[in-house]
Design an enzyme around this catalytic site. Structure first.
Site, PDB file in Angstrom:
ATOM      1  N   HIS A  64      -1.543   6.578   2.027  1.00 48.64           N
ATOM      2  CA  HIS A  64      -1.808   5.175   1.829  1.00 48.64           C
ATOM      3  C   HIS A  64      -2.138   4.624   3.330  1.00 48.64           C
ATOM      4  CE1 HIS A  64      -0.951   0.685   0.578  1.00 48.64           C
ATOM      5  NE2 HIS A  64      -2.299   0.736   0.791  1.00 48.64           N
ATOM      6  N   ASN A  92       2.735  -3.106  -0.210  1.00 53.49           N
ATOM      7  CA  ASN A  92       2.037  -3.929  -1.043  1.00 53.49           C
ATOM      8  C   ASN A  92       3.053  -4.752  -2.011  1.00 53.49           C
ATOM      9  OD1 ASN A  92      -0.683  -4.329  -0.494  1.00 53.49           O
ATOM     10  ND2 ASN A  92      -0.818  -2.088  -1.166  1.00 53.49           N
ATOM     11  N   SER A 115      -3.235   1.999  -3.514  1.00 53.39           N
ATOM     12  CA  SER A 115      -2.455   0.815  -2.984  1.00 53.39           C
ATOM     13  C   SER A 115      -1.120   0.588  -3.602  1.00 53.39           C
ATOM     14  CB  SER A 115      -2.963  -0.717  -2.893  1.00 53.39           C
ATOM     15  OG  SER A 115      -4.370  -0.601  -2.238  1.00 53.39           O
ATOM     16  N   GLU A 138       1.652   4.919   4.707  1.00 50.47           N
ATOM     17  CA  GLU A 138       2.651   5.397   3.920  1.00 50.47           C
ATOM     18  C   GLU A 138       2.490   6.523   3.086  1.00 50.47           C
ATOM     19  OE1 GLU A 138       4.518   1.583   1.877  1.00 50.47           O
ATOM     20  OE2 GLU A 138       2.651   1.680   1.298  1.00 50.47           O
TER      21      GLU A 138
HETATM   22  N1  CAA Z   1     -13.016  -1.907  11.378  1.00 53.13           N
HETATM   23  C1  CAA Z   1     -12.812  -1.516  12.411  1.00 53.13           C
HETATM   24  N2  CAA Z   1     -12.273  -1.901  13.290  1.00 53.13           N
HETATM   25  C2  CAA Z   1     -12.169  -3.402  13.411  1.00 53.13           C
HETATM   26  C3  CAA Z   1     -12.432  -4.265  12.275  1.00 53.13           C
HETATM   27  C4  CAA Z   1     -12.762  -3.363  10.941  1.00 53.13           C
HETATM   28  N3  CAA Z   1     -13.099  -4.100   9.963  1.00 53.13           N
HETATM   29  N4  CAA Z   1     -12.185  -5.509  12.406  1.00 53.13           N
HETATM   30  C5  CAA Z   1     -11.768  -5.303  13.680  1.00 53.13           C
HETATM   31  N5  CAA Z   1     -11.706  -4.219  14.322  1.00 53.13           N
HETATM   32  C6  CAA Z   1     -11.373  -3.778  15.569  1.00 53.13           C
HETATM   33  C7  CAA Z   1     -12.057  -4.251  16.769  1.00 53.13           C
HETATM   34  O1  CAA Z   1     -13.421  -3.444  16.864  1.00 53.13           O
HETATM   35  C8  CAA Z   1     -11.309  -4.479  17.839  1.00 53.13           C
HETATM   36  O2  CAA Z   1     -11.193  -3.227  18.545  1.00 53.13           O
HETATM   37  P1  CAA Z   1     -11.592  -3.197  19.971  1.00 53.13           P
HETATM   38  O3  CAA Z   1     -11.050  -4.461  20.901  1.00 53.13           O
HETATM   39  O4  CAA Z   1     -11.125  -1.768  20.513  1.00 53.13           O
HETATM   40  O5  CAA Z   1     -13.274  -3.594  20.001  1.00 53.13           O
HETATM   41  C9  CAA Z   1      -9.725  -4.748  17.191  1.00 53.13           C
HETATM   42  O6  CAA Z   1     -10.031  -4.516  15.954  1.00 53.13           O
HETATM   43  C10 CAA Z   1      -9.524  -6.053  17.328  1.00 53.13           C
HETATM   44  O7  CAA Z   1     -10.547  -6.918  16.797  1.00 53.13           O
HETATM   45  P2  CAA Z   1     -10.762  -8.487  17.141  1.00 53.13           P
HETATM   46  O8  CAA Z   1     -10.508  -8.615  18.522  1.00 53.13           O
HETATM   47  O9  CAA Z   1     -12.210  -8.741  16.618  1.00 53.13           O
HETATM   48  O10 CAA Z   1     -10.101  -9.415  16.076  1.00 53.13           O
HETATM   49  P3  CAA Z   1      -8.397  -9.353  15.962  1.00 53.13           P
HETATM   50  O11 CAA Z   1      -7.720  -9.291  17.134  1.00 53.13           O
HETATM   51  O12 CAA Z   1      -8.375 -10.693  14.963  1.00 53.13           O
HETATM   52  O13 CAA Z   1      -7.849  -8.125  15.325  1.00 53.13           O
HETATM   53  C11 CAA Z   1      -7.359  -7.342  12.798  1.00 53.13           C
HETATM   54  C12 CAA Z   1      -8.489  -7.869  13.973  1.00 53.13           C
HETATM   55  C13 CAA Z   1      -6.894  -5.963  13.730  1.00 53.13           C
HETATM   56  C14 CAA Z   1      -8.194  -6.920  11.713  1.00 53.13           C
HETATM   57  C15 CAA Z   1      -6.307  -8.233  12.924  1.00 53.13           C
HETATM   58  O14 CAA Z   1      -6.969  -9.531  12.548  1.00 53.13           O
HETATM   59  C16 CAA Z   1      -5.183  -7.915  11.996  1.00 53.13           C
HETATM   60  O15 CAA Z   1      -4.435  -7.061  12.292  1.00 53.13           O
HETATM   61  N6  CAA Z   1      -5.424  -8.326  10.894  1.00 53.13           N
HETATM   62  C17 CAA Z   1      -4.245  -8.169   9.663  1.00 53.13           C
HETATM   63  C18 CAA Z   1      -4.782  -6.673   9.097  1.00 53.13           C
HETATM   64  C19 CAA Z   1      -3.719  -6.400   7.869  1.00 53.13           C
HETATM   65  O16 CAA Z   1      -2.667  -6.993   7.588  1.00 53.13           O
HETATM   66  N7  CAA Z   1      -4.041  -5.146   7.427  1.00 53.13           N
HETATM   67  C20 CAA Z   1      -3.305  -4.791   6.438  1.00 53.13           C
HETATM   68  C21 CAA Z   1      -3.937  -4.933   4.910  1.00 53.13           C
HETATM   69  S1  CAA Z   1      -2.897  -4.493   3.637  1.00 53.13           S
HETATM   70  C22 CAA Z   1      -3.739  -2.957   3.337  1.00 53.13           C
HETATM   71  O17 CAA Z   1      -4.404  -2.463   4.003  1.00 53.13           O
HETATM   72  C23 CAA Z   1      -2.928  -2.228   2.216  1.00 53.13           C
HETATM   73  C24 CAA Z   1      -3.575  -2.449   0.684  1.00 53.13           C
HETATM   74  O18 CAA Z   1      -3.149  -1.701  -0.061  1.00 53.13           O
HETATM   75  C25 CAA Z   1      -4.114  -3.602   0.402  1.00 53.13           C
HETATM   76  P1  NAD Z   2     -14.410  -0.706  -2.234  1.00 47.66           P
HETATM   77  O1  NAD Z   2     -14.636  -1.294  -3.560  1.00 47.66           O
HETATM   78  O2  NAD Z   2     -14.821  -0.968  -1.059  1.00 47.66           O
HETATM   79  O3  NAD Z   2     -14.946   1.014  -2.279  1.00 47.66           O
HETATM   80  C1  NAD Z   2     -14.619   1.889  -3.606  1.00 47.66           C
HETATM   81  C2  NAD Z   2     -15.809   3.072  -3.493  1.00 47.66           C
HETATM   82  O4  NAD Z   2     -15.604   3.798  -4.520  1.00 47.66           O
HETATM   83  C3  NAD Z   2     -17.299   2.210  -3.729  1.00 47.66           C
HETATM   84  O5  NAD Z   2     -17.930   2.616  -2.840  1.00 47.66           O
HETATM   85  C4  NAD Z   2     -17.620   2.903  -5.320  1.00 47.66           C
HETATM   86  O6  NAD Z   2     -19.024   3.187  -5.435  1.00 47.66           O
HETATM   87  C5  NAD Z   2     -16.666   4.221  -5.156  1.00 47.66           C
HETATM   88  N1  NAD Z   2     -16.590   4.785  -6.460  1.00 47.66           N
HETATM   89  C6  NAD Z   2     -15.965   4.089  -7.613  1.00 47.66           C
HETATM   90  N2  NAD Z   2     -15.839   5.098  -8.511  1.00 47.66           N
HETATM   91  C7  NAD Z   2     -16.251   6.285  -8.078  1.00 47.66           C
HETATM   92  C8  NAD Z   2     -15.751   7.554  -8.606  1.00 47.66           C
HETATM   93  N3  NAD Z   2     -15.565   7.740  -9.898  1.00 47.66           N
HETATM   94  N4  NAD Z   2     -16.452   8.617  -7.828  1.00 47.66           N
HETATM   95  C9  NAD Z   2     -16.662   8.372  -6.591  1.00 47.66           C
HETATM   96  N5  NAD Z   2     -16.827   7.184  -5.856  1.00 47.66           N
HETATM   97  C10 NAD Z   2     -16.450   6.194  -6.687  1.00 47.66           C
HETATM   98  O7  NAD Z   2     -12.689  -0.139  -2.491  1.00 47.66           O
HETATM   99  P2  NAD Z   2     -11.891  -0.041  -0.998  1.00 47.66           P
HETATM  100  O8  NAD Z   2     -11.328  -1.368  -0.676  1.00 47.66           O
HETATM  101  O9  NAD Z   2     -12.168   0.977  -0.085  1.00 47.66           O
HETATM  102  O10 NAD Z   2     -10.523   0.483  -1.875  1.00 47.66           O
HETATM  103  C11 NAD Z   2     -10.547   1.835  -2.318  1.00 47.66           C
HETATM  104  C12 NAD Z   2      -8.823   2.374  -2.810  1.00 47.66           C
HETATM  105  O11 NAD Z   2      -8.115   2.068  -1.472  1.00 47.66           O
HETATM  106  C13 NAD Z   2      -8.084   1.500  -3.800  1.00 47.66           C
HETATM  107  O12 NAD Z   2      -7.303   2.313  -4.410  1.00 47.66           O
HETATM  108  C14 NAD Z   2      -7.513   0.615  -3.081  1.00 47.66           C
HETATM  109  O13 NAD Z   2      -6.206   0.007  -3.807  1.00 47.66           O
HETATM  110  C15 NAD Z   2      -7.012   1.442  -1.889  1.00 47.66           C
HETATM  111  N6  NAD Z   2      -6.831   0.417  -0.755  1.00 47.66           N
HETATM  112  C16 NAD Z   2      -7.469  -0.756  -0.321  1.00 47.66           C
HETATM  113  C17 NAD Z   2      -7.244  -1.403   0.770  1.00 47.66           C
HETATM  114  C18 NAD Z   2      -7.855  -2.785   1.180  1.00 47.66           C
HETATM  115  O14 NAD Z   2      -7.381  -3.420   1.991  1.00 47.66           O
HETATM  116  N7  NAD Z   2      -9.080  -2.837   0.718  1.00 47.66           N
HETATM  117  C19 NAD Z   2      -6.176  -1.058   1.755  1.00 47.66           C
HETATM  118  C20 NAD Z   2      -5.630   0.292   1.333  1.00 47.66           C
HETATM  119  C21 NAD Z   2      -5.855   0.957   0.306  1.00 47.66           C
END
Ligand code: CAA
Ligand code: NAD
Length: 283
Positions: free
Chosen positions: A140, A190, A119, A152
């Site tokens: 990403h 992020n 991330s 990304e």
């Molecule tokens: N896994 C897979 N599919 C999922 C899911 C999950 N965890 N959650 C929801 N879905 C699917 C559902 O199955 C549904 O698909 P269908 O209609 O085809 O069945 C669709 O998404 C819409 O779901 P819902 O109607 O239940 O709910 P919603 O309209 O609120 O949508 C959401 C759910 C798409 C997650 C929406 O709330 C959303 O876009 N949230 C923001 C997500 C976001 O910002 N993601 C980026 C996070 S940051 C990141 O990822 C980077 C990082 O490094 C941290």
């Molecule tokens: P998670 O905690 O759900 O899963 C991590 C998994 O990695 C666990 O099942 C753990 O057992 C396994 N693991 C840890 N060390 C390991 C190793 N040495 N060898 C093999 N398996 C190992 O975490 P996540 O949310 O899936 O995040 C995973 C990566 O993706 C991170 O780098 C995170 O920053 C990135 N990411 C997360 C998100 C998010 O929304 N959670 C979105 C984009 C990217």
């Protein structure tokens, strides 16, 4: 380069999603996790999401079966020896990731491209733990992977054009949109998203509003699909904290300091949806 066989490392919420989309796009996928329970849970989650897609008539029962046949779980990293492409999705920790990449460099074929779903961590540093930094790249995905269209693509300092072009093409084969970004802390997604989530946590910490009210303001007032605290729970509070720490260390700017409440929740094991408790409680 033609990519046929893929290994996904880490079967958590991201790794399982990545394995699913690769298998649905026709690739043969090995899903690896060091923890057997996580591997089993990851495979179960994929099965559940595919069943849901069948129920919604988005795929047929036969397509579900074919997708599952292309997916093989393994707890053995050395099985990477016949893969063309590897994507790592383990915990957001530079020491763990560089160890995984150093092992991969020993076991994966010479031609294999090694990608990280990090991330925020530096791709250049991850690449430096291998003898093939030109074949290391950031890929990403966003959470939930099967739904979100963006990938990304992060070029490390030494990533070659051939590696970039191969991963851009793979992203398009997954029916996702690639965006090229430079290797800077937090990349684009992020660097912009996480300070907003951190600030939302500060408003709770300072007693400005409850988590529910902060989320309602952002959902109804700024049309976010999820409020920032629901989203933080969904991402994982540990991941949010690690990303803020990378931003703070990487830029050396106090504006990225993680909120003490976020740190405390992680210390308590309140990691969000995946642990059953974060800003909200989950079954
Ligand atoms: N896994 C897979 N599919 C999922 C899911 C999950 N965890 N959650 C929801 N879905 C699917 C559902 O199955 C549904 O698909 P269908 O209609 O085809 O069945 C669709 O998404 C819409 O779901 P819902 O109607 O239940 O709910 P919603 O309209 O609120 O949508 C959401 C759910 C798409 C997650 C929406 O709330 C959303 O876009 N949230 C923001 C997500 C976001 O910002 N993601 C980026 C996070 S940051 C990141 O990822 C980077 C990082 O490094 C941290
Ligand atoms: P998670 O905690 O759900 O899963 C991590 C998994 O990695 C666990 O099942 C753990 O057992 C396994 N693991 C840890 N060390 C390991 C190793 N040495 N060898 C093999 N398996 C190992 O975490 P996540 O949310 O899936 O995040 C995973 C990566 O993706 C991170 O780098 C995170 O920053 C990135 N990411 C997360 C998100 C998010 O929304 N959670 C979105 C984009 C990217």
């Amino acid at each position: 380069m033609k990519i046929n066989k893929v290994m996904v490392i880490g079967a958590g919420q991201m790794g399982a999603g990545i394995a699913q989309v690769f298998a649905q796009a026709g690739f043969n996928v090995l899903l690896h996790d060091q923890d057997e329970d996580s591997l089993h849970r990851g495979m179960q989650n994929i099965d559940k999401l595919l069943s849901r897609a069948v129920a919604k008539e988005r795929i047929t029962e036969a397509e579900k079966k074919e997708t599952l046949e292309r997916l093989t779980p393994t707890s053995e990293l050395r099985d990477v020896s016949n893969c063309d492409f590897v994507i790592e999705a383990v915990v957001e920790n530079i020491d763990v990731k560089t160890r995984v990449f150093s092992d991969l460099d020993s076991y994966a074929p010479e031609h294999a491209i090694l990608a990280s779903n990090t991330s925020s961590l530096p791709i250049t540093e991850i690449a430096a733990s291998t003898d093939r930094p030109d074949q290391v790249i950031g890929m990403h995905f966003m959470n939930p992977v099967p739904v979100m269209k963006l990938v990304e693509i992060i070029r490390g300092l030494q990533t070659s054009d051939a590696t970039y072009q191969a991963i851009q093409a793979v992203t398009e084969q997954l029916n996702k949109t690639p965006v090229e970004v430079k290797d800077f802390p937090g990349f684009v997604s992020n660097r912009v998203l996480m300070p907003m989530i951190n600030e939302a946590i500060y408003t709770v910490y300072e007693g400005v509003a409850s988590p529910e009210d902060v989320d309602t303001v952002m959902k109804l007032g700024t049309n976010h699909p999820m409020g920032p605290l629901t989203l933080a729970d969904f991402i994982g509070l540990d991941t949010c904290l690690y990303i803020m720490e990378v931003l703070q260390d990487g830029f050396g700017d106090s504006k990225y300091r993680p909120c003490p409440l976020l740190r405390q929740y992680v210390q308590a094991g309140w990691l969000g949806k995946k642990s059953g408790r974060g800003f909200y409680q989950y079954d």
